[in-house]
Design an enzyme around this catalytic site. Structure first.
Site, PDB file in Angstrom:
ATOM      1  N   HIS A 102     -56.812   3.846  15.258  1.00 57.58           N
ATOM      2  CA  HIS A 102     -58.154   3.795  15.845  1.00 57.58           C
ATOM      3  C   HIS A 102     -58.636   2.367  15.941  1.00 57.58           C
ATOM      4  CE1 HIS A 102     -58.447   4.319  11.469  1.00 57.58           C
ATOM      5  NE2 HIS A 102     -59.520   3.553  11.516  1.00 57.58           N
ATOM      6  N   MET A 103     -59.472   2.131  16.943  1.00 55.28           N
ATOM      7  CA  MET A 103     -60.074   0.812  17.125  1.00 55.28           C
ATOM      8  C   MET A 103     -61.565   0.948  16.871  1.00 55.28           C
ATOM      9  SD  MET A 103     -60.055  -1.283  20.665  1.00 55.28           S
ATOM     10  CE  MET A 103     -58.376  -1.805  20.471  1.00 55.28           C
ATOM     11  N   HIS A 104     -62.100   0.074  16.023  1.00 56.86           N
ATOM     12  CA  HIS A 104     -63.551   0.052  15.782  1.00 56.86           C
ATOM     13  C   HIS A 104     -64.201  -0.815  16.850  1.00 56.86           C
ATOM     14  CE1 HIS A 104     -63.404   1.458  11.449  1.00 56.86           C
ATOM     15  NE2 HIS A 104     -62.160   1.043  11.588  1.00 56.86           N
ATOM     16  N   GLU A 160     -58.107   3.589   6.234  1.00 61.60           N
ATOM     17  CA  GLU A 160     -58.411   4.808   5.458  1.00 61.60           C
ATOM     18  C   GLU A 160     -57.881   6.056   6.136  1.00 61.60           C
ATOM     19  OE1 GLU A 160     -62.634   4.745   5.082  1.00 61.60           O
ATOM     20  OE2 GLU A 160     -62.619   3.283   3.457  1.00 61.60           O
ATOM     21  N   VAL A 161     -57.964   6.064   7.467  1.00 62.30           N
ATOM     22  CA  VAL A 161     -57.523   7.254   8.216  1.00 62.30           C
ATOM     23  C   VAL A 161     -56.245   6.878   8.964  1.00 62.30           C
ATOM     24  CG1 VAL A 161     -58.121   8.939   9.990  1.00 62.30           C
ATOM     25  CG2 VAL A 161     -59.907   8.069   8.450  1.00 62.30           C
ATOM     26  N   ASN A 179     -57.510  -1.788  11.869  1.00 65.27           N
ATOM     27  CA  ASN A 179     -56.968  -1.985  10.532  1.00 65.27           C
ATOM     28  C   ASN A 179     -55.586  -1.334  10.457  1.00 65.27           C
ATOM     29  OD1 ASN A 179     -59.267  -3.302   9.441  1.00 65.27           O
ATOM     30  ND2 ASN A 179     -60.302  -1.336   9.229  1.00 65.27           N
ATOM     31  N   ARG A 214     -68.742   8.302  17.586  1.00 60.86           N
ATOM     32  CA  ARG A 214     -69.476   7.436  16.664  1.00 60.86           C
ATOM     33  C   ARG A 214     -68.945   7.600  15.240  1.00 60.86           C
ATOM     34  NH1 ARG A 214     -73.393   5.095  19.634  1.00 60.86           N
ATOM     35  NH2 ARG A 214     -73.937   6.330  21.471  1.00 60.86           N
ATOM     36  N   ASP A 215     -68.802   6.466  14.561  1.00 66.38           N
ATOM     37  CA  ASP A 215     -68.344   6.485  13.172  1.00 66.38           C
ATOM     38  C   ASP A 215     -69.386   7.196  12.307  1.00 66.38           C
ATOM     39  OD1 ASP A 215     -66.167   4.496  11.469  1.00 66.38           O
ATOM     40  OD2 ASP A 215     -67.803   5.429  10.354  1.00 66.38           O
ATOM     41  N   ILE A 216     -68.908   7.992  11.372  1.00 65.28           N
ATOM     42  CA  ILE A 216     -69.811   8.776  10.521  1.00 65.28           C
ATOM     43  C   ILE A 216     -70.591   7.889   9.548  1.00 65.28           C
ATOM     44  CG2 ILE A 216     -68.251   9.318   8.579  1.00 65.28           C
ATOM     45  CD1 ILE A 216     -69.167  12.274   8.940  1.00 65.28           C
TER      46      ILE A 216
HETATM   47  P1  5GP Z   1     -60.441   2.590   8.712  1.00 65.63           P
HETATM   48  O1  5GP Z   1     -60.914   2.045   7.393  1.00 65.63           O
HETATM   49  O2  5GP Z   1     -59.317   3.575   8.549  1.00 65.63           O
HETATM   50  O3  5GP Z   1     -60.130   1.515   9.714  1.00 65.63           O
HETATM   51  O4  5GP Z   1     -61.679   3.358   9.324  1.00 65.63           O
HETATM   52  C1  5GP Z   1     -61.869   4.724   9.242  1.00 65.63           C
HETATM   53  C2  5GP Z   1     -63.259   5.002   9.749  1.00 65.63           C
HETATM   54  O5  5GP Z   1     -63.377   6.393   9.997  1.00 65.63           O
HETATM   55  C3  5GP Z   1     -64.352   4.647   8.732  1.00 65.63           C
HETATM   56  O6  5GP Z   1     -65.238   3.693   9.305  1.00 65.63           O
HETATM   57  C4  5GP Z   1     -65.036   5.985   8.447  1.00 65.63           C
HETATM   58  O7  5GP Z   1     -66.429   5.870   8.279  1.00 65.63           O
HETATM   59  C5  5GP Z   1     -64.677   6.822   9.668  1.00 65.63           C
HETATM   60  N1  5GP Z   1     -64.588   8.244   9.410  1.00 65.63           N
HETATM   61  C6  5GP Z   1     -63.900   8.844   8.400  1.00 65.63           C
HETATM   62  N2  5GP Z   1     -64.031  10.179   8.473  1.00 65.63           N
HETATM   63  C7  5GP Z   1     -64.800  10.439   9.557  1.00 65.63           C
HETATM   64  C8  5GP Z   1     -65.279  11.650  10.157  1.00 65.63           C
HETATM   65  O8  5GP Z   1     -65.022  12.768   9.700  1.00 65.63           O
HETATM   66  N3  5GP Z   1     -66.050  11.525  11.265  1.00 65.63           N
HETATM   67  C9  5GP Z   1     -66.342  10.303  11.826  1.00 65.63           C
HETATM   68  N4  5GP Z   1     -67.100  10.297  12.927  1.00 65.63           N
HETATM   69  N5  5GP Z   1     -65.914   9.140  11.290  1.00 65.63           N
HETATM   70  C10 5GP Z   1     -65.151   9.209  10.161  1.00 65.63           C
END
Ligand code: 5GP
Length: 123
Positions: free
Chosen positions: A101-103, A96-97, A88, A30-32
């Site tokens: 990853h796929m949401h 961001e990361v 993304n 689950r997303d944080i």
């Molecule tokens: P991006 O913007 O890279 O597509 O999405 C990165 C996602 O990772 C964001 O929705 C953010 O909330 C989630 N995220 C970042 N750090 C952590 C973490 O430490 N734990 C979890 N579960 N989600 C994270």
């Protein structure tokens, strides 16, 4: 070797996360900072920074990511009403990361992407 990411640490259970699925190729948690009632990230266990870095060798893993997303959507009870899968890639998409990853987002109406289709096409 590519540097570890926060997601590598989650996959290896070095930091806590609500992991909902894991197999030999992918992990889902689950997303944080959830942006919908269901917001789950499906990530490859191997560190691949972005969609630009996938190659033919990742074909099975990429298929697995989508298959796992559909199974989780059913388990979460959001499959019938619908959900969205988003990947993304790099800055313009807001990545961001830097661990692919796929949401998986669902559990409420998500609104149109890009303002939706012109009415003549939206059938
Ligand atoms: P991006 O913007 O890279 O597509 O999405 C990165 C996602 O990772 C964001 O929705 C953010 O909330 C989630 N995220 C970042 N750090 C952590 C973490 O430490 N734990 C979890 N579960 N989600 C994270």
């Amino acid at each position: 070797m590519t540097e570890e990411t926060i997601f590598s640490k989650i996959i290896h259970r070095e930091i806590p996360a609500d992991i909902v699925y894991q197999d030999d190729l992918v992990t889902a948690f689950r997303d944080i900072a959830c942006k919908a009632p269901t917001h789950i990230l499906i990530v490859p266990n191997e560190l691949i920074p972005t969609l630009n870095d996938v190659t033919e060798k990742d074909e099975i893993m990429l298929g697995r990511m989508i298959l796992v997303a559909t199974k989780i959507a059913k388990r979460e009870g959001i499959a019938e009403k619908g959900y969205r899968l988003i990947v993304n890639c790099n800055r313009h998409a807001g990545q961001e990361v830097y661990h692919l990853h796929m949401h998986l987002l669902g559990g409420k109406p998500l609104g149109p992407l890009l303002g939706g289709l012109p009415k003549t096409l939206a059938r």
